[in-house]
Design a protein around this motif. Structure first.
Motif, PDB file in Angstrom:
ATOM      1  N   UNK A 195      38.190  43.434  31.129  1.00  0.00           N
ATOM      2  CA  UNK A 195      39.092  42.283  31.178  1.00  0.00           C
ATOM      3  C   UNK A 195      40.284  42.628  32.060  1.00  0.00           C
ATOM      4  N   UNK A 196      40.514  41.792  33.050  1.00  0.00           N
ATOM      5  CA  UNK A 196      41.702  42.002  33.877  1.00  0.00           C
ATOM      6  C   UNK A 196      42.386  40.663  34.116  1.00  0.00           C
ATOM      7  N   UNK A 197      43.638  40.728  34.451  1.00  0.00           N
ATOM      8  CA  UNK A 197      44.396  39.537  34.830  1.00  0.00           C
ATOM      9  C   UNK A 197      44.805  39.733  36.281  1.00  0.00           C
ATOM     10  N   UNK A 198      44.398  38.797  37.116  1.00  0.00           N
ATOM     11  CA  UNK A 198      44.697  38.909  38.542  1.00  0.00           C
ATOM     12  C   UNK A 198      45.569  37.730  38.967  1.00  0.00           C
ATOM     13  N   UNK A 199      46.557  37.972  39.807  1.00  0.00           N
ATOM     14  CA  UNK A 199      47.361  36.838  40.282  1.00  0.00           C
ATOM     15  C   UNK A 199      46.592  36.025  41.323  1.00  0.00           C
ATOM     16  N   UNK A 200      46.642  34.706  41.180  1.00  0.00           N
ATOM     17  CA  UNK A 200      46.055  33.835  42.205  1.00  0.00           C
ATOM     18  C   UNK A 200      47.161  33.575  43.230  1.00  0.00           C
ATOM     19  N   UNK A 201      46.888  33.806  44.521  1.00  0.00           N
ATOM     20  CA  UNK A 201      47.951  33.613  45.510  1.00  0.00           C
ATOM     21  C   UNK A 201      48.542  32.210  45.409  1.00  0.00           C
ATOM     22  N   UNK A 202      49.875  32.090  45.342  1.00  0.00           N
ATOM     23  CA  UNK A 202      50.494  30.770  45.215  1.00  0.00           C
ATOM     24  C   UNK A 202      50.011  29.849  46.332  1.00  0.00           C
ATOM     25  N   UNK A 203      49.764  28.609  45.977  1.00  0.00           N
ATOM     26  CA  UNK A 203      49.348  27.632  46.981  1.00  0.00           C
ATOM     27  C   UNK A 203      47.839  27.559  47.164  1.00  0.00           C
ATOM     28  N   UNK A 204      47.083  28.411  46.452  1.00  0.00           N
ATOM     29  CA  UNK A 204      45.620  28.364  46.588  1.00  0.00           C
ATOM     30  C   UNK A 204      45.092  27.049  46.004  1.00  0.00           C
ATOM     31  N   UNK A 205      44.291  26.351  46.785  1.00  0.00           N
ATOM     32  CA  UNK A 205      43.734  25.077  46.344  1.00  0.00           C
ATOM     33  C   UNK A 205      42.479  25.349  45.500  1.00  0.00           C
ATOM     34  N   UNK A 206      42.638  25.258  44.196  1.00  0.00           N
ATOM     35  CA  UNK A 206      41.511  25.596  43.318  1.00  0.00           C
ATOM     36  C   UNK A 206      40.455  24.499  43.266  1.00  0.00           C
ATOM     37  N   UNK A 207      40.778  23.336  43.819  1.00  0.00           N
ATOM     38  CA  UNK A 207      39.727  22.313  43.922  1.00  0.00           C
ATOM     39  C   UNK A 207      38.770  22.683  45.043  1.00  0.00           C
ATOM     40  N   UNK A 208      39.341  23.320  46.059  1.00  0.00           N
ATOM     41  CA  UNK A 208      38.492  23.749  47.165  1.00  0.00           C
ATOM     42  C   UNK A 208      37.865  25.117  46.845  1.00  0.00           C
ATOM     43  N   UNK A 209      38.684  26.090  46.524  1.00  0.00           N
ATOM     44  CA  UNK A 209      38.160  27.436  46.239  1.00  0.00           C
ATOM     45  C   UNK A 209      37.835  27.517  44.749  1.00  0.00           C
ATOM     46  N   UNK A 210      36.792  26.797  44.366  1.00  0.00           N
ATOM     47  CA  UNK A 210      36.525  26.676  42.937  1.00  0.00           C
ATOM     48  C   UNK A 210      35.364  27.551  42.473  1.00  0.00           C
ATOM     49  N   UNK A 211      34.718  28.227  43.405  1.00  0.00           N
ATOM     50  CA  UNK A 211      33.578  29.058  43.023  1.00  0.00           C
ATOM     51  C   UNK A 211      34.050  30.508  42.843  1.00  0.00           C
ATOM     52  N   UNK A 212      34.051  30.968  41.593  1.00  0.00           N
ATOM     53  CA  UNK A 212      34.477  32.340  41.318  1.00  0.00           C
ATOM     54  C   UNK A 212      33.282  33.264  41.573  1.00  0.00           C
ATOM     55  N   UNK A 213      33.539  34.352  42.244  1.00  0.00           N
ATOM     56  CA  UNK A 213      32.456  35.258  42.657  1.00  0.00           C
ATOM     57  C   UNK A 213      32.902  36.693  42.375  1.00  0.00           C
ATOM     58  N   UNK A 214      32.027  37.450  41.730  1.00  0.00           N
ATOM     59  CA  UNK A 214      32.291  38.878  41.522  1.00  0.00           C
ATOM     60  C   UNK A 214      31.258  39.644  42.348  1.00  0.00           C
ATOM     61  N   UNK A 215      31.755  40.510  43.219  1.00  0.00           N
ATOM     62  CA  UNK A 215      30.821  41.199  44.111  1.00  0.00           C
ATOM     63  C   UNK A 215      30.893  42.708  43.916  1.00  0.00           C
TER      64      UNK A 215
END
Lengths: 237, 192
Positions: A195-215
């Motif tokens: 479990x981690x908590x990561x900051x989402x860069x301010x201003x990121x459009x989550x409607x557009x970048x809505x697919x979370x991917x772990x690589x």
């Protein structure tokens, strides 16, 4: 008709010896020998030019890195396109289940609500969840790998994962644009923790970048996506 | 050295190491062709990059029966060069640019000639060592058979047979890869 001997043709082609009169006569009549001689001449000419190219310097290594990184991007594109296409196909007929899904979502929210209350009781800060996603394994990954994501109102993303395959590199979290999966935001790595908590860069459009991917990323110093995705899920609010 | 067939198989299976091998083997030739055609190092590097990326995405299209990996890569590179010149021309709104850039200053410097040279050089590099050395003395140093025999200490008969066999191999390869390039695989880029 006496054709020209191959050794002789080669000597003539290399201009090492001159044609004799009988040979010239024969060449004038015999298309086969003429073609042989012409082609050997051409090859001899090309052979002489080979000196310019026989020891070409290797192209710079950065060129290979650029190729590698482009290929990584095409792999990212290849993976989600099928993945998303399947999802789209499945989504349409399931519309009639929408009320059921809504009910299920409500149930999830109720549970989430309980968790939040638990946390308050734990004395931890209250968190408003603005979006969440359930991460499922890609076909190449073992079926019990999974994860969940919650985006909190303060712009942080909490991610829980379990049963991820071991890596000699590290696990990186990305937000992808499913309409153009070459576009993505790197959030950070999981640092071997579930479990981690990561900051989402301010201003990121989550409607557009809505697919979370772990690589799975190798330690190759290449900051772009390796193309080796393990888990994916779409954020919904 | 793995053969083109084996490399093609690994490429098709999606083995990136095979692409790396192809790059190590032929990257310099692709870059050389691009640079000769574009006359500019930066553009040539870009073309080399897109050529190998296109080779990767189009790897299913390579058939070792129809030519060597090198000629396939050079074919892609040549189309990428044409694309680049066309888009440059579009940008400039001056088709004249293409014509000027493509006009070979010297008749030998046609794209076909450059490709043929690279193909023959590649084949020369694949010949058995003694055969290759003998041919290089004939081609580069313009030595006669007896002179080559004197320099190398090989009997004259051996020099003769090395040269004859070597020339035959080069010719075969040139017919398959070089000539095929110009006449048989005449696509839109033939006009170049």
């Amino acid at each position: 008709m006496q054709h020209l001997d191959p050794d002789r043709l080669v000597l003539l082609a290399l201009s090492e010896e001159q044609e004799e009169l009988t040979e010239s006569d024969h060449l004038a009549q015999c298309a086969g020998c003429r073609r042989d001689l012409d082609e050997f001449r051409e090859v001899a000419g090309l052979g002489a030019e080979c000196q310019d190219v026989h020891d070409l310097p290797p192209p710079p290594e950065r060129l290979w890195r650029a190729i590698e990184s482009d290929i990584g991007r095409t792999r990212v594109r290849e993976a989600p396109v099928t993945d998303l296409a399947e999802r789209r196909i499945h989504r349409k007929p399931s519309r009639r289940w929408a009320p059921l899904i809504a009910a299920a979502a409500a149930a999830v929210l109720a549970i989430a609500g309980t968790v939040t209350i638990d946390r308050v009781l734990d004395g931890r800060r209250t968190e408003t969840v603005t979006a969440r996603a359930t991460l499922s394994p890609l076909p190449t990954v073992s079926a019990d790998a999974r994860g969940s994501v919650r985006v909190l109102a303060d712009g942080e993303m909490e991610i829980d994962v379990s049963n991820l395959p071991l890596t000699t590199g590290f696990h990186e979290v990305w937000l992808l644009d499913p309409d153009d999966p070459t576009k993505m935001v790197a959030l950070g790595n999981l640092s071997d923790r579930p479990r981690v908590v990561l900051p989402v860069p301010p201003g990121t459009d989550l409607n557009r970048f809505r697919l979370v991917d772990v690589s799975d990323e190798p330690h190759d110093g290449n900051a772009t996506h390796s193309g080796n995705s393990l888990l994916r899920g779409t954020l919904t609010s | 050295m793995s053969s083109d067939d084996e490399l093609a198989e690994r490429l098709r299976a999606g083995d990136e190491k095979a692409l790396r091998t192809a790059y190590e083997r032929h990257g310099a030739a692709v870059l050389y062709l691009a640079q000769r055609l574009l006359g500019n190092r930066a553009d040539a590097e870009d073309v080399t990059q897109v050529t190998f990326v296109a080779a990767w995405t189009g790897r299913d299209g390579y058939d070792p029966q129809r030519g060597t990996l090198l000629s396939w890569l050079l074919g892609i590179a040549r189309r990428k060069v044409v694309d680049r010149l066309r888009s440059a021309a579009r940008d400039d709104r001056a088709t004249e640019t293409v014509r000027t850039q493509l006009a070979p200053s010297d008749d030998r410097e046609t794209p076909e000639r450059i490709v043929d040279r690279l193909v023959v050089a590649d084949e020369l590099g694949r010949l058995p060592e003694e055969q290759r050395r003998t041919l290089e003395l004939a081609f580069y140093d313009d030595l006669t058979h007896p002179q080559i025999s004197a320099v190398t200490g090989l009997p004259l008969g051996t020099v003769k047979s090395h040269i004859r066999r070597g020339m035959a191999s080069l010719r075969r390869r040139w017919e398959v890869d070089g000539a095929a390039f110009g006449s048989r695989s005449a696509g839109p880029s033939r006009a170049l």
